[in-house]
Design an enzyme around this catalytic site. Structure first.
Site, PDB file in Angstrom:
ATOM      1  N   LYS A   1     -28.682  60.600  57.767  1.00  0.00           N
ATOM      2  CA  LYS A   1     -28.384  59.322  58.398  1.00  0.00           C
ATOM      3  C   LYS A   1     -28.165  59.578  59.881  1.00  0.00           C
ATOM      4  O   LYS A   1     -27.118  60.065  60.304  1.00  0.00           O
ATOM      5  CB  LYS A   1     -27.149  58.667  57.783  1.00  0.00           C
ATOM      6  CG  LYS A   1     -26.911  57.281  58.343  1.00  0.00           C
ATOM      7  CD  LYS A   1     -25.939  56.491  57.510  1.00  0.00           C
ATOM      8  CE  LYS A   1     -25.879  55.053  57.981  1.00  0.00           C
ATOM      9  NZ  LYS A   1     -25.404  54.896  59.341  1.00  0.00           N
TER      10      LYS A   1
ATOM     11  N   GLU B   1     -34.938  55.202  63.557  1.00  0.00           N
ATOM     12  CA  GLU B   1     -33.777  55.322  64.427  1.00  0.00           C
ATOM     13  C   GLU B   1     -34.175  56.002  65.738  1.00  0.00           C
ATOM     14  O   GLU B   1     -34.738  57.090  65.713  1.00  0.00           O
ATOM     15  CB  GLU B   1     -32.742  56.180  63.686  1.00  0.00           C
ATOM     16  CG  GLU B   1     -31.329  55.963  64.103  1.00  0.00           C
ATOM     17  CD  GLU B   1     -30.626  54.811  63.393  1.00  0.00           C
ATOM     18  OE1 GLU B   1     -31.255  54.087  62.588  1.00  0.00           O
ATOM     19  OE2 GLU B   1     -29.431  54.620  63.675  1.00  0.00           O
TER      20      GLU B   1
ATOM     21  N   LYS C   1     -31.794  57.258  48.379  1.00  0.00           N
ATOM     22  CA  LYS C   1     -32.620  56.108  48.052  1.00  0.00           C
ATOM     23  C   LYS C   1     -33.285  56.333  46.706  1.00  0.00           C
ATOM     24  O   LYS C   1     -33.716  57.460  46.415  1.00  0.00           O
ATOM     25  CB  LYS C   1     -33.697  55.899  49.127  1.00  0.00           C
ATOM     26  CG  LYS C   1     -33.118  55.508  50.481  1.00  0.00           C
ATOM     27  CD  LYS C   1     -34.152  55.408  51.576  1.00  0.00           C
ATOM     28  CE  LYS C   1     -33.445  55.010  52.879  1.00  0.00           C
ATOM     29  NZ  LYS C   1     -34.327  55.029  54.049  1.00  0.00           N
TER      30      LYS C   1
ATOM     31  N   CYS D   1      -8.585  88.669  88.897  1.00  0.00           N
ATOM     32  CA  CYS D   1      -7.939  87.705  87.997  1.00  0.00           C
ATOM     33  C   CYS D   1      -8.210  88.125  86.551  1.00  0.00           C
ATOM     34  O   CYS D   1      -9.355  88.205  86.124  1.00  0.00           O
ATOM     35  CB  CYS D   1      -8.481  86.305  88.265  1.00  0.00           C
ATOM     36  SG  CYS D   1      -7.811  85.059  87.156  1.00  0.00           S
TER      37      CYS D   1
HETATM   38  O1  D41 Z   1     -30.945  57.412  59.435  1.00  0.00           O
HETATM   39  C1  D41 Z   1     -30.575  56.248  59.338  1.00  0.00           C
HETATM   40  N1  D41 Z   1     -29.719  55.761  60.222  1.00  0.00           N
HETATM   41  C2  D41 Z   1     -31.097  55.364  58.268  1.00  0.00           C
HETATM   42  C3  D41 Z   1     -30.864  54.008  58.363  1.00  0.00           C
HETATM   43  C4  D41 Z   1     -31.833  55.869  57.169  1.00  0.00           C
HETATM   44  N2  D41 Z   1     -32.099  57.180  57.032  1.00  0.00           N
HETATM   45  N3  D41 Z   1     -32.285  55.027  56.223  1.00  0.00           N
HETATM   46  C5  D41 Z   1     -32.068  53.685  56.306  1.00  0.00           C
HETATM   47  N4  D41 Z   1     -32.560  52.888  55.352  1.00  0.00           N
HETATM   48  C6  D41 Z   1     -32.352  51.587  55.401  1.00  0.00           C
HETATM   49  C7  D41 Z   1     -32.903  50.743  54.294  1.00  0.00           C
HETATM   50  C8  D41 Z   1     -32.461  51.272  52.967  1.00  0.00           C
HETATM   51  C9  D41 Z   1     -32.453  49.334  54.430  1.00  0.00           C
HETATM   52  C10 D41 Z   1     -34.403  50.796  54.358  1.00  0.00           C
HETATM   53  C11 D41 Z   1     -31.341  53.130  57.401  1.00  0.00           C
HETATM   54  C12 D41 Z   1     -31.174  51.731  57.415  1.00  0.00           C
HETATM   55  N5  D41 Z   1     -31.694  50.992  56.391  1.00  0.00           N
HETATM   56  C13 D41 Z   1     -30.483  51.006  58.472  1.00  0.00           C
HETATM   57  N6  D41 Z   1     -29.947  51.490  59.556  1.00  0.00           N
HETATM   58  C14 D41 Z   1     -29.412  50.491  60.251  1.00  0.00           C
HETATM   59  C15 D41 Z   1     -29.620  49.353  59.619  1.00  0.00           C
HETATM   60  C16 D41 Z   1     -30.303  49.656  58.492  1.00  0.00           C
END
Ligand code: D41
Length: 679
Positions: free
Chosen positions: A123, A180, A297, A443
């Site tokens: 994430k 991102e 997921k 020093c």
């Molecule tokens: O890396 C992330 N910040 C990240 C954000 C990620 N790896 N997967 C994400 N998957 C989703 C869904 C499940 C809705 C496709 C997300 C985000 N959403 C997300 N980040 C900010 C809003 C949504």
């Protein structure tokens, strides 16, 4: 004279080449041509386009430099809403098991049914955006906003070299890619270091840096702030057969030219997710970007559809968080530290606070300018950031929690203009942001730091010669210069407090072992101001011997790639000091040696070979493996391509391993790597 058709063809060919080089450089992290060649082609294209403005297209690599500032960012309605992601706040492994249990329940699965297939990924802590491609061309980029309506940031996103302006391969009519935008830690650190040196405001964290840059009205400013991108999902598509699995979707997006993080797995049931969470947590600090957790997921898109979503959050995904990298605490006092080059750094003594996975009690305040800009005062509630292996820092003050009666802090006044360690004068030169102790190696603080640097892993790598021991050695006046450490014997060491005989012998052994080194390490270990690891390597490569370096003047030094007047000046100054030359001679006399000729053995088994590391190796860190490969003449690349010679795979190797199999690249494990290295 060229015909118009010929010119158009030449332009198209140049663009194709530059696109390929951009992809190799920015996405694969494996350039195939030197920068000079790239620059030459780029200038050629620019000149042709200037002469033929009617041939400029929006997907030309020259169009990434930013354009006219906008009055405001336009609103964009997402054709498919950008959902958000549910957060599992239980940061123990139970979080993953709870997600699996909920998923199975919603799918109506009993204990006897087979496990659910999951994908796990990182994430990233950046800014979510959606990229829209029509017939292969980037036509719009928008921020997530509230998920329904975001802002049009196309101009800004076009400046990000990792984002293709045109898709590779056969292109769907419509493809919306979500991911991102982030700022890597090295880019963030570099940006802040430069700002700090110029007395300009710094970024609080990489996420703010990315968000601010993406939402700029003037895209020329975005272009200056290096941004990166990882894709993780899909929006609207037309004329494209979406893969059956999330993992395959990411593979497909990678083939279109998008950066996809290799740090991901597919697994059955919750246990692989638990493992992934644990492994990623362990390597979080060494990643080149901030993450705030991992994401699980349900891998099959058919199951995702069955699970659906409620109020903006899909039932098939969850974010499993890690401890936050920023926290508030109280600033108890400000102390100062004297560094290797005499720099006096103000250090915040904090009420202990858990941040970034550890308890932090000290954080750097950098220098007086930073203290002034943030108006940090003793007693303040401050925000502390700890990310990666960088020193924790105070990033801000909560002004409305300031106790009455506090006063601005002035470093020079606080120490009475004298070094708290050696009493020498402390001065701050007009063009410098830092104050320095003028005591030099008189020093003891500077001496200690010089020794610690000399012994550090990337320098002479003397195991066991750490802070406590160096303090003891210098305070007991057993060590005055760097060379003195090689005069220590085990009896002297064993006589020190809290030093067992065995550990004393270990240190003697480590000292002995460190004597065989490389010229680059030795140069770096000397701790010459402005000579970091990379410069030391350049110097070693250019001169090939210590003698060559010792004899060079400023002019000669500037012939070394990437050495400018400032670095050259630092080296000349350092070598101009008689006592530094004496120390170098004494070190060589103590038996430090290397093979001349750039420290690159001519007969390394990996000469001219490119290797890719993936997964966790059983006995070696990534850094260690990389060092061994480089010592053997090899190069370590970030991703797998046809040019990869070997992929070294460890546990939980992800997509790089798949890619290697696909391309038929030789895959070896740690044991095989060591076997090859021993030849
Ligand atoms: O890396 C992330 N910040 C990240 C954000 C990620 N790896 N997967 C994400 N998957 C989703 C869904 C499940 C809705 C496709 C997300 C985000 N959403 C997300 N980040 C900010 C809003 C949504």
């Amino acid at each position: 004279m060229q015909s118009p058709e010929q010119t158009a063809q030449q332009i198209a060919a140049l663009r194709q080449l530059i696109r390929q080089y951009d992809h190799e450089y920015y996405v694969l992290d494996m350039p195939s041509v030197p920068d000079s060649e790239y620059d030459r082609l780029f200038r050629e294209l620019q000149a042709l386009e200037q002469a033929h403005p009617e041939l400029v297209t929006s997907d030309s690599p020259t169009q990434r430099v930013g354009g006219t500032p906008l009055p405001e960012l336009e609103a964009v309605r997402h054709r498919v809403p950008m959902l958000s992601i549910e957060t599992e706040t239980d940061i123990t492994p139970e979080g993953a098991r709870a997600f699996d249990a909920r998923t199975r329940k919603k799918l109506g699965l009993s204990d006897n049914d087979p496990p659910v297939e999951y994908a796990a990924e990182l994430k990233f802590d950046g800014l979510a955006i959606s990229l829209r491609y029509e017939n292969g061309l980037l036509v719009q980029a928008a921020t997530r906003g509230d998920g329904e309506v975001g802002e049009d940031v196309t101009q800004n996103i076009r400046t990000i070299r990792q984002i293709p302006l045109r898709l590779e391969g056969p292109t769907p009519e419509v493809l919306e890619v979500r991911g991102e935008v982030y700022m890597s830690r090295p880019d963030f650190e570099r940006y802040n270091a430069r700002q700090r040196a110029q007395g300009k405001p710094t970024l609080v964290n990489p996420r703010n840096g990315a968000a601010g840059a993406v939402r700029q009205l003037d895209s020329r400013l975005t272009a200056q702030r290096l941004l990166s991108f990882f894709t993780y999902g899909l929006g609207e598509t037309k004329g494209w057969e979406v893969p059956a699995r999330h993992s395959e979707l990411l593979d497909a997006l990678q083939c279109f030219g998008f950066p996809v993080c290799a740090e991901r797995i597919v697994g059955l049931g919750p246990e692989p997710l638990v493992q992934f969470h644990r492994n990623v947590a362990a390597k979080r600090d060494s990643l080149p970007y901030d993450i705030d957790g991992v994401v699980y997921k349900v891998n099959l898109l058919a199951l995702q559809r069955e699970l659906g979503f409620r109020s903006r959050e899909p039932h098939w995904a969850v974010a499993h968080k890690f401890p936050a990298q920023e926290a508030l605490t109280e600033l108890l006092a400000i102390d100062v530290q004297v560094g290797r080059t005499g720099a006096i750094t103000p250090v915040a003594r904090l009420k202990p606070v858990f941040v970034g996975g550890v308890t932090v009690t000290n954080a750097t305040l950098h220098n007086q300018d930073e203290i002034d800009r943030k108006d940090v005062r003793v007693g303040d509630t401050v925000s502390v950031r700890r990310a990666g292996d960088v020193i924790p820092e105070v990033v801000g003050v909560v002004k409305d929690r300031r106790p009455p009666g506090s006063v601005p802090y002035n470093l020079l006044e606080a120490i009475g203009h004298h070094c708290p360690v050696c009493g020498s004068h402390v001065i701050r030169q007009e063009d410098e942001s830092v104050a320095r102790c003028t005591g030099g190696l008189f020093c003891s603080a500077q001496r200690k730091q010089a020794i610690l640097h000399f012994a550090s892993r990337r320098a002479m790598d003397i195991e066991g010669l750490g802070e406590k021991l160096v303090d003891q050695l210098v305070d007991a006046e057993l060590v005055h210069t760097l060379a003195d450490i090689y005069k220590l014997d085990s009896q002297t060491l064993a006589g020190l407090e809290r030093m067992a005989e065995k550990s004393a012998q270990n240190i003697i052994d480590a000292l002995q072992k460190s004597k065989k080194t490389t010229l680059a390490r030795f140069i770096y270990a000397l701790g010459i101001r402005n000579v970091g690891e990379a410069t030391a390597k350049d110097l070693a490569k250019y001169f090939g011997s210590l003698q060559g370096l010792l004899e060079a003047d400023a002019e000669k030094l500037q012939q070394v790639p990437d050495v400018g007047p400032v670095v050259a000046d630092s080296i000349v100054q350092f070598l101009g000091e008689a006592h530094n030359r004496e120390v170098i001679n004494a070190l060589i006399a103590a038996g430090i040696h290397w093979e001349d000729g750039a420290g690159t053995p001519a007969d390394g088994v990996f000469n001219g070979k490119t290797l890719v590391l993936t997964g966790t190796l059983p006995n070696m860190s990534r850094d260690e493996a990389k060092a061994l490969i480089e010592e053997a003449g090899g190069k370590v690349a970030g991703s797998v391509s046809r040019k990869t010679d070997y992929v070294v795979a460890g546990a939980e190797a992800g997509s790089k391993l798949e890619k290697a199999r696909e391309l038929g690249v030789t895959i070896i494990d740690e044991a095989a790597l060591l076997e090859l290295l021993s030849n």
